[in-house]
Motif scaffolding. Sequence first.
Motif, mmCIF file in Angstrom:
data_model
loop_
_atom_site.group_PDB
_atom_site.id
_atom_site.type_symbol
_atom_site.label_atom_id
_atom_site.label_comp_id
_atom_site.label_asym_id
_atom_site.label_seq_id
_atom_site.Cartn_x
_atom_site.Cartn_y
_atom_site.Cartn_z
ATOM 1 N N ARG A 582 0.840 -1.201 0.000
ATOM 2 C CA ARG A 582 0.000 0.000 0.000
ATOM 3 C C ARG A 582 0.879 1.258 0.000
ATOM 4 O O ARG A 582 0.550 2.262 -0.633
ATOM 5 C CB ARG A 582 -0.909 0.003 1.222
ATOM 6 N N TYR A 583 2.013 1.194 0.747
ATOM 7 C CA TYR A 583 2.928 2.342 0.752
ATOM 8 C C TYR A 583 3.709 2.416 -0.549
ATOM 9 O O TYR A 583 4.079 3.504 -0.999
ATOM 10 C CB TYR A 583 3.888 2.236 1.930
ATOM 11 N N LEU A 588 6.677 4.882 -1.616
ATOM 12 C CA LEU A 588 7.401 4.662 -0.362
ATOM 13 C C LEU A 588 7.714 3.189 -0.158
ATOM 14 O O LEU A 588 7.614 2.652 0.943
ATOM 15 C CB LEU A 588 6.568 5.190 0.815
ATOM 16 N N VAL A 603 9.606 6.200 6.408
ATOM 17 C CA VAL A 603 8.265 6.584 5.959
ATOM 18 C C VAL A 603 7.673 7.610 6.913
ATOM 19 O O VAL A 603 7.007 8.579 6.499
ATOM 20 C CB VAL A 603 7.365 5.340 5.850
ATOM 21 N N ARG A 607 5.746 10.877 5.962
ATOM 22 C CA ARG A 607 4.308 10.896 6.241
ATOM 23 C C ARG A 607 4.154 10.500 7.706
ATOM 24 O O ARG A 607 4.013 9.313 8.005
ATOM 25 C CB ARG A 607 3.537 9.929 5.337
ATOM 26 N N PRO A 643 -2.098 3.908 4.839
ATOM 27 C CA PRO A 643 -1.189 5.065 4.972
ATOM 28 C C PRO A 643 -1.943 6.320 5.404
ATOM 29 O O PRO A 643 -3.087 6.540 4.991
ATOM 30 C CB PRO A 643 -0.602 5.210 3.558
#
Length: 649
Positions: A582-583, A588, A603, A607, A643
Motif C-alpha cells: 500500500r505504501y 514509499l 516513511v 508521512r 497510509p
Amino acid sequence: MAEPTSPLLSPSARHWTLASAALGLVPLLLQLPDLLAAIIALVAVLIALVSRQRVLPAPLRLLLVLGMLAAIYWQMGARPGRDTGCALLAAMLALKSSELRSLRDARSLLGFALFSPFAAFLLDQGPSTMALAVLAALTALLTLQRLAQAEGQAPTPPLGGQIRGVGRLIALGLPLALAGFWLFPRLSEPLWGIPERAVGKPGLSDQMEPGQWLDLMADDSPALRVQFFGPVPTPQQRYWRGPVMTYFDGRVWEQDRSALGRAPPEVTHGATRWDYQIDYEPTDRRQLVALDLPMQAPPGSELGADHSLRSQASLTALTRWRLQSAPATGYVEDLSPYQRRRALQLPQGFNPRTATLAHQWRSEAGNDDEAIVRRAMAWIRARFAYTLSTPLPGRDGVDEFLFDQQAGFCQHFSSAFVVLMRNAGIPARVVTGFAGGTRNRYGDYWVVRRMDAHAWAEVWLPGRGWVRVDPTAAVAPERIYDTLEDRLQVGGDATLESRWAQLGQASDWLRRGWNDLVLSFNATRQQQLLRPFGVDKLEPAQLIGVFTLFALVALGWMAWLLARGERERAPLLRAWHRMGQRYARLGLARDHAEPAGHWARRVHQQRPDPALLSLSSRFVLARYAGADVDLTSLLRDLRRHRPSSGASP
C-alpha cells in the motif's frame, strides 16, 4: 567432524510415534494366523512398555529376534511366501520400538511402519484393509508433522490446524495418484508373478483326503459372487462344478491330470441356458467352478476332459469370468476303454465288506446299473445321518463309514458311494465344488461361501452318460438346498438373526461395489473407460496421451498448491508485505535489504504516522525476537492499517 546428536523425544512425541506404528501394524496382523498375530502384538506392547526408560540390551534384543523367527517357523514352516515375508516385517516392526529414544529414531520407526499397511495389500485388498491403511498413513503424517515442529522448537498448533496441514499434503498428491490408477496403461499380464502364500487359504484342491474340508466348511467368507443375466437356476440345479477326482489310493482322491490337457467329450445340452458372471475370490490356486455343465472355457482358462475349469494363472487376486452353462441330456460317445478303466480303478485289498456287498447287488440286479444306483440311494436315505463330527478313518475307511459309523458329511458320502459303485462295475467319479448360494437382496446377485463346499458323485449309465448322484442330499437336503434367504422367510424379519443377516448382506453388497470399482479394474475395463463418451476402445498410445494430459494438469495443480503454500506459510509476513504494498503505491516502497524498523522510520519522516512505528515494532518483536505478542491482534491491525493522509514535512 562428529555428527550432531538428534534431540530426545518428549513423552507426547513418543506416544504419538508408538500409536502411529501400532496403527500401521494392525492391518498386517489381521491377515496373519491368529496365534502368530497375537504373539507379535503382545511382544510389541511389552517392548514398548519395558523400553520406556532405557534401550534394551543387545543380547536381549537378539534373543527376541530369534524367538520371533521361531514363532514364524512354528506357524508357517520353512516355506517362503508372501505371508512369511509379511510376518517377518510385522515381527521386526514390533521389535523396532526397543530403540526409540530420539527424533531420528522416531522418524526411522515411522518410515518402517509405513511399509506395514501396504504390505498387507499383498494378502488382502478389501475395503477394510484399505481403510486401516489410510488411517495409519494419515496418523503417520500427523506424527511426522509434530516431530518436525518439535525439532524446530516451534509451538504445536491445535489439532485442527495439524489436520488441515495433512489435508493439504493429500490434496497435493491425490490427483496424480488417481490419474495413475485410472489412466496409466495396464498390462493384461503382469511382468512378474506374485509369490504364493506359505499358509494357503481354504479352497478347492486337486486332491480330497479325510478331514481336509473341515476348515473349509467352517469358513463363512465368500468364495465367489454370481450375477445372472436371465434365468436363475433352481436350488437343485445350483451345483458349482470344480475339480473331478478319478484316482483313489484307498485314502486320498486325486484329479486325473491327463484330463486337463484333453478336450471335453461332446454332449447334448438341454434347452435351458444360464448366462452368468462370476467374481472369484483369490485362492492362490488355479481351480475354477462353473454350473453343470460349462459350454466353453472363458478366455484365460482351460476346460478339461472331465468338464472342470482351470485358470491359466494362479488366482492371487479377484478375477471375473463370464460363462454360459447348460445341463447335459446325453453324451454323444461312449466311454473309451481307457476312460472306463480309470473310472473303475480301485486299490487292491481295501474295503472288503464294501466289495462283497457290491458284488451281491450286481448278481441280484444283473445288467441293470440304474437299479444298483437306486438301491444304494435308498439304503443311504434310510440308514445314514449327516454330521461333521466324525473320526479320521482307518485303513478301510469306506467299510467303516458304510457299516459301522453310517454318519458323516459330503466327503464320506461321495467317496463311499463311488467306491461302492466301482466295486459293482459301474464307472463312477467324485466331483468337488460348491452347492447352493444365497441371494443378496440389495445387489440382486448370489453369494457362494467357502462353507458351501460340497462333493457329490457321477456315475456312467448306458444311454445317458455321466449322471449326477448326490447321496448327501438324500440324507440332508437342507444342507444342500436350504439357503439363508429361506431361513429368513421362515423366521420373519423381526428376529435378531434376520437383522444380523441383513446387515451382513449390506456389508457384502458394499464389498462387491468395492470389487467392481477398484479390484476388477483391469486392462480391458481401462481400454473401455471412455466408452460413455463415444470412444469404443482406447489403444495403448491413446491411453498414454490421455494419462500425460491428466498428469500435466495434476502436476500444474501441485505446483500451484506448493506456491500458494509457500505464500501462506507465514501469515504475519504476508500481512506485513501487503501493508508495504500500500505504501509502495505512494512511492514509499521498502528497499530489498532494508530492515522493517528502518523503513518505518523513513516513511514516518515523510508521512508522520505513529501507528506505523508501533506496528513495525510489534512486527519485529513477533517475527525476529520471539517475544510473546498477541499475533491475532497484530494480524488484524496490519490488515486494517492504511497510509496516513498527512503531507510530507
